[in-house]
Design a protein around this motif. Structure first.
Motif, PDB file in Angstrom:
ATOM      1  N   THR A  19       0.817  -1.247   0.150  1.00 36.86           N
ATOM      2  CA  THR A  19       0.034  -0.036  -0.015  1.00 36.86           C
ATOM      3  C   THR A  19       0.803   1.412   0.101  1.00 36.86           C
ATOM      4  O   THR A  19       0.587   2.465  -0.745  1.00 36.86           O
ATOM      5  N   ILE A  20       2.096   1.306   0.814  1.00 37.80           N
ATOM      6  CA  ILE A  20       2.787   2.391   0.827  1.00 37.80           C
ATOM      7  C   ILE A  20       3.652   2.715  -0.308  1.00 37.80           C
ATOM      8  O   ILE A  20       3.762   3.545  -1.036  1.00 37.80           O
ATOM      9  N   ARG A  21       4.058   1.659  -1.002  1.00 34.06           N
ATOM     10  CA  ARG A  21       4.769   1.727  -2.174  1.00 34.06           C
ATOM     11  C   ARG A  21       4.190   2.133  -3.257  1.00 34.06           C
ATOM     12  O   ARG A  21       4.449   2.833  -4.027  1.00 34.06           O
ATOM     13  N   ARG A  22       2.884   1.765  -3.528  1.00 35.17           N
ATOM     14  CA  ARG A  22       1.946   2.341  -4.351  1.00 35.17           C
ATOM     15  C   ARG A  22       1.499   3.475  -4.273  1.00 35.17           C
ATOM     16  O   ARG A  22       1.761   4.379  -5.507  1.00 35.17           O
ATOM     17  N   ALA A  23       1.384   4.076  -3.197  1.00 33.23           N
ATOM     18  CA  ALA A  23       0.930   5.790  -2.934  1.00 33.23           C
ATOM     19  C   ALA A  23       2.309   6.342  -2.855  1.00 33.23           C
ATOM     20  O   ALA A  23       2.283   7.555  -3.210  1.00 33.23           O
ATOM     21  N   ALA A  97       2.768   8.051  20.838  1.00 30.85           N
ATOM     22  CA  ALA A  97       2.561   7.416  19.524  1.00 30.85           C
ATOM     23  C   ALA A  97       1.654   8.290  18.795  1.00 30.85           C
ATOM     24  O   ALA A  97       0.634   9.064  19.222  1.00 30.85           O
ATOM     25  N   LYS A  98       1.710   8.428  17.221  1.00 32.71           N
ATOM     26  CA  LYS A  98       1.072   9.229  16.328  1.00 32.71           C
ATOM     27  C   LYS A  98      -0.453   8.760  16.212  1.00 32.71           C
ATOM     28  O   LYS A  98      -1.255   9.496  16.113  1.00 32.71           O
ATOM     29  N   ASP A  99      -0.711   7.531  16.242  1.00 30.72           N
ATOM     30  CA  ASP A  99      -1.715   6.878  15.986  1.00 30.72           C
ATOM     31  C   ASP A  99      -1.777   5.502  16.527  1.00 30.72           C
ATOM     32  O   ASP A  99      -0.812   4.727  16.663  1.00 30.72           O
ATOM     33  N   TYR A 100      -2.951   4.980  16.661  1.00 31.40           N
ATOM     34  CA  TYR A 100      -3.471   3.631  16.928  1.00 31.40           C
ATOM     35  C   TYR A 100      -4.175   2.716  16.042  1.00 31.40           C
ATOM     36  O   TYR A 100      -5.417   3.358  16.187  1.00 31.40           O
ATOM     37  N   LEU A 101      -3.532   2.053  15.172  1.00 37.83           N
ATOM     38  CA  LEU A 101      -4.759   1.592  14.175  1.00 37.83           C
ATOM     39  C   LEU A 101      -5.105   0.031  14.431  1.00 37.83           C
ATOM     40  O   LEU A 101      -4.206  -0.834  14.771  1.00 37.83           O
ATOM     41  N   LEU A 102      -6.464  -0.260  14.279  1.00 39.39           N
ATOM     42  CA  LEU A 102      -6.815  -1.571  14.178  1.00 39.39           C
ATOM     43  C   LEU A 102      -6.674  -2.287  12.991  1.00 39.39           C
ATOM     44  O   LEU A 102      -6.808  -1.849  11.693  1.00 39.39           O
ATOM     45  N   LYS A 103      -6.389  -3.615  12.997  1.00 38.36           N
ATOM     46  CA  LYS A 103      -6.074  -4.425  12.042  1.00 38.36           C
ATOM     47  C   LYS A 103      -7.641  -5.027  11.649  1.00 38.36           C
ATOM     48  O   LYS A 103      -8.583  -5.178  12.576  1.00 38.36           O
ATOM     49  N   PRO A 104      -8.054  -5.249  10.249  1.00 38.48           N
ATOM     50  CA  PRO A 104      -7.030  -4.953   9.309  1.00 38.48           C
ATOM     51  C   PRO A 104      -7.216  -3.460   8.890  1.00 38.48           C
ATOM     52  O   PRO A 104      -8.212  -2.718   9.128  1.00 38.48           O
ATOM     53  N   ILE A 105      -6.060  -2.987   8.388  1.00 44.09           N
ATOM     54  CA  ILE A 105      -5.877  -1.382   8.260  1.00 44.09           C
ATOM     55  C   ILE A 105      -6.401  -1.291   7.069  1.00 44.09           C
ATOM     56  O   ILE A 105      -6.117  -1.471   5.896  1.00 44.09           O
ATOM     57  N   GLY A 106      -7.430  -0.107   6.770  1.00 47.00           N
ATOM     58  CA  GLY A 106      -7.840   0.375   5.484  1.00 47.00           C
ATOM     59  C   GLY A 106      -6.964   1.015   4.917  1.00 47.00           C
ATOM     60  O   GLY A 106      -6.050   1.983   5.434  1.00 47.00           O
ATOM     61  N   LYS A 107      -6.775   0.918   3.356  1.00 47.23           N
ATOM     62  CA  LYS A 107      -5.808   1.458   2.617  1.00 47.23           C
ATOM     63  C   LYS A 107      -5.853   2.927   2.548  1.00 47.23           C
ATOM     64  O   LYS A 107      -4.826   3.704   2.629  1.00 47.23           O
ATOM     65  N   GLU A 108      -6.754   3.599   2.780  1.00 44.62           N
ATOM     66  CA  GLU A 108      -7.180   5.087   2.599  1.00 44.62           C
ATOM     67  C   GLU A 108      -6.744   5.655   3.701  1.00 44.62           C
ATOM     68  O   GLU A 108      -6.016   6.697   3.880  1.00 44.62           O
ATOM     69  N   LEU A 109      -6.993   4.937   5.052  1.00 45.59           N
ATOM     70  CA  LEU A 109      -6.898   5.679   6.165  1.00 45.59           C
ATOM     71  C   LEU A 109      -5.175   5.518   6.503  1.00 45.59           C
ATOM     72  O   LEU A 109      -4.466   6.569   6.495  1.00 45.59           O
ATOM     73  N   LEU A 110      -4.432   4.400   6.074  1.00 45.95           N
ATOM     74  CA  LEU A 110      -3.141   4.361   5.878  1.00 45.95           C
ATOM     75  C   LEU A 110      -2.413   5.132   5.148  1.00 45.95           C
ATOM     76  O   LEU A 110      -1.488   5.813   5.482  1.00 45.95           O
ATOM     77  N   VAL A 111      -2.872   5.564   4.010  1.00 47.43           N
ATOM     78  CA  VAL A 111      -2.262   6.551   2.919  1.00 47.43           C
ATOM     79  C   VAL A 111      -2.208   8.093   3.470  1.00 47.43           C
ATOM     80  O   VAL A 111      -1.622   8.619   3.712  1.00 47.43           O
ATOM     81  N   SER A 112      -3.467   8.201   4.040  1.00 53.49           N
ATOM     82  CA  SER A 112      -3.994   9.471   4.703  1.00 53.49           C
ATOM     83  C   SER A 112      -2.968   9.705   5.963  1.00 53.49           C
ATOM     84  O   SER A 112      -2.254  10.613   5.935  1.00 53.49           O
ATOM     85  N   MET A 113      -2.670   8.761   6.716  1.00 55.71           N
ATOM     86  CA  MET A 113      -1.821   9.167   7.654  1.00 55.71           C
ATOM     87  C   MET A 113      -0.178   8.993   7.382  1.00 55.71           C
ATOM     88  O   MET A 113       0.405   9.901   7.981  1.00 55.71           O
ATOM     89  N   MET A 114       0.144   8.246   6.178  1.00 62.81           N
ATOM     90  CA  MET A 114       1.570   8.501   5.894  1.00 62.81           C
ATOM     91  C   MET A 114       1.760   9.786   5.071  1.00 62.81           C
ATOM     92  O   MET A 114       2.665  10.333   5.238  1.00 62.81           O
TER      93      MET A 114
END
Length: 397
Positions: A19-23, A97-114
Motif C-alpha cells: 500500500t505504501i509503495r503504490r502511494a 504514539a502518533k496513532d493507534y490503528l486496528l487490523k485490518p488497516i484500511g488502505k485510505e486510512l493508511l495513505v492519509s496517515m502516511m
C-alpha cells in the motif's frame, strides 16, 4: 522518508508495504518480523517512522517503543493491533504514539496517515539534521575515544579533558550478558534503559565495550538517587533481558585515569564491587540441572560442567543450587552415589570394585572412605550387617 514495519505476521507486513509503495514510491520501506530484527535496522538505517504490532513474541510493541524513544527521539511511532483495548490505546498515547490503528488497516486510512507523517518529517528535517550530527559526533567521541581509553588502549592525541571536566566524580556500571548467540536486542535494551536512567538521575553516558558488554559512566548528586537508579536498572533488566547477565557497580571514583584499572578489576573480581547476577528461568534451570546430575552422577560430573549445561555462571549456579536443593553440589552428587551404592550392596553380589566403578569412583579405596564418612561403616561392614540380619530372620520360626 524511511518507514519500518514491525509485525510477526508476514501477510500484514507485506500488505502495508504494498500500500505504501503504490502511494509513495519515493519512500523507503523496511520490514522486520521481530523487535530483534527491528533493532538492527534502526541502528543501521535512518528510519523516520515505525509502524509496530502491539503483540509480538518476546516484547510488545509498546515496550519496544518505550525502550527506543531515548535513542531515537525523532522517530514517529504508530501502533497497529488486532485489539481495541482502551488500555493499550491509552498507553500508546502516553508514550507519544502518533496513532493507534486496528487490523485490518484500511488502505485510505493508511495513505492519509502516511501523508500527514510525511509532512511532519519534512518540517522536522532541517532541525533534526543538526541534532543528528551532534548526536553522531557525541557517539563517535564516546565509543571511538572513551571506549578505547576505558579498555586501556592507545587513543593517540585525542583529548579526554571534556570528560574529566564534566565528571569530577562518577561511578561505573558494567553489564555483561552471557549467551552463545548474538544479543542485539538485549544489548539495545541495556543501552537504552541505562541511558534513560542516567538522564533521569544525573548525567553521563553508556558505551559498548563489545557485543555482550556495556559500560555506563554516571555522575549522580546523591546516594538516594544512585540507589534508585540501581534498583530501577535491575528491575527493568530482569523484566526485559531474556539471557543471563551480571551487573557490577564501582564505588565513587575521582581519578579519571584509574578507569582502565577499575574495569579490569571489575571483570575478574565479584567480591570488591556491588555485584548481581540474574538468569531468567532460574527454577527451570535448576530442574534441568538436577535431571542432568541424576542421569550422569556416575561420570566425571563437575559443577562447572553442569553450570555450562544450563548456561549459568558457576559461582551463581552453586549458590542457587544450594538454595533450591538444600545441599551443596558436591554433597548432592555424593548423596546420589551413596544411594545407588546401598541399592547395589543390598540387591546384588557385585564386588566392591565393580560397585565403585558403577557409581562414578575409579578408586575402590576412595569409595570406601566416602561411604564410611556418610554411613559410619565401610561397604563391607554394611553388607555383612545385611547378611547378619537376613540370617537372623531366617532362623526365626
Amino acid at each position: 522518508m524511511n518507514i519500518l514495519i514491525v509485525d510477526d505476521e508476514s501477510v500484514i507486513r507485506e500488505g502495508i508495504k504494498r500500500t505504501i509503495r503504490r502511494a509513495f514510491p519515493e519512500h523507503g520501506v523496511y520490514l522486520a518480523e521481530s523487535p530483534d530484527e527491528a533493532v538492527k535496522i534502526l541502528r543501521s538505517d535512518p528510519i523516520d517512522v515505525v509502524l509496530t504490532d502491539i503483540l509480538m513474541p518476546g516484547m510488545t510493541g509498546l515496550e519496544f517503543m518505550q525502550l527506543s524513544r531515548g535513542s531515537y527521539p525523532h522517530v514517529k511511532w504508530v501502533i497497529i493491533s488486532a485489539y481495541s483495548e482502551f488500555a493499550y490505546a491509552k498507553e500508546a498515547v502516553r508514550l507519544g504514539a502518533k496513532d493507534y490503528l486496528l487490523k485490518p488497516i484500511g488502505k485510505e486510512l493508511l495513505v492519509s496517515m502516511m501523508t500527514q507523517l510525511g509532512e511532519e518529517v519534512g518540517r522536522d528535517a532541517e532541525q533534526e539534521q543538526e541534532t543528528k550530527m551532534l548526536r553522531s559526533n557525541l557517539k563517535f567521541l564516546r565509543e571511538a575515544v572513551f571506549q578505547r581509553f576505558a579498555m586501556g588502549l592507545d587513543i593517540g592525541n585525542m583529548d579526554i579533558a571534556p570528560f574529566v571536566e564534566r565528571h569530577p566524580h562518577f561511578q561505573l556500571a558494567l553489564i555483561k550478558m552471557e549467551s552463545d548467540h548474538a544479543v542485539h536486542l538485549e544489548h539495545y535494551i541495556v543501552e537504552n534503559v541505562l541511558n534513560e536512567l542516567i538522564e533521569r538521575y544525573g548525567e553521563g553516558f553508556v558505551t559498548s565495550l563489545d557485543g555482550k558488554s556495556l559500560l555506563g559512566l554516571m555522575t549522580v548528586d546523591s546516594k538516594e538517587h544512585m540507589r534508585s537508579l540501581v534498583e530501577e536498572l535491575k528491575s527493568h533488566l530482569k523484566k526485559y533481558v531474556k539471557v543471563p547477565f551480571q551487573i557490577q557497580f564501582s564505588d565513587v571514583i575521582h581519578d579519571f585515569n584509574s578507569i582502565p584499572g577499575v574495569i579490569q578489576k571489575m571483570g575478574r573480581d565479584t567480591e570488591s564491587f556491588e555485584f548481581d547476577y540474574y538468569a531468567p528461568g532460574g527454577n527451570r534451570a535448576m530442574e534441568v540441572a538436577v535431571q542432568y546430575i541424576r542421569a550422569n552422577y556416575n561420570t566425571d560430573v563437575t559443577l562447572e560442567k553442569v553450570a555450562s549445561v544450563v548456561f549459568l555462571n558457576p559461582a551463581y549456579f552453586s549458590q542457587v543450587f544450594k538454595q533450591k536443593t538444600g545441599s551443596g553440589f558436591k554433597e548432592y552428587v555424593t548423596g546420589l552415589r551413596i544411594e545407588k551404592a546401598i541399592y547395589l550392596l543390598e540387591h546384588t553380589q557385585l564386588k566392591l570394585v565393580d560397585i565403585a566403578e558403577k557409581i562414578g569412583y575409579q578408586d575402590v579405596k576412595h569409595f570406601t572412605q566416602v561411604f564410611r564418612k556418610r554411613m559410619h561403616v565401610t561397604p563391607t561392614e554394611y553388607r555383612q550387617h545385611l547378611a547378619s540380619k537376613s540370617n537372623m530372620s531366617s532362623a526365626c520360626p
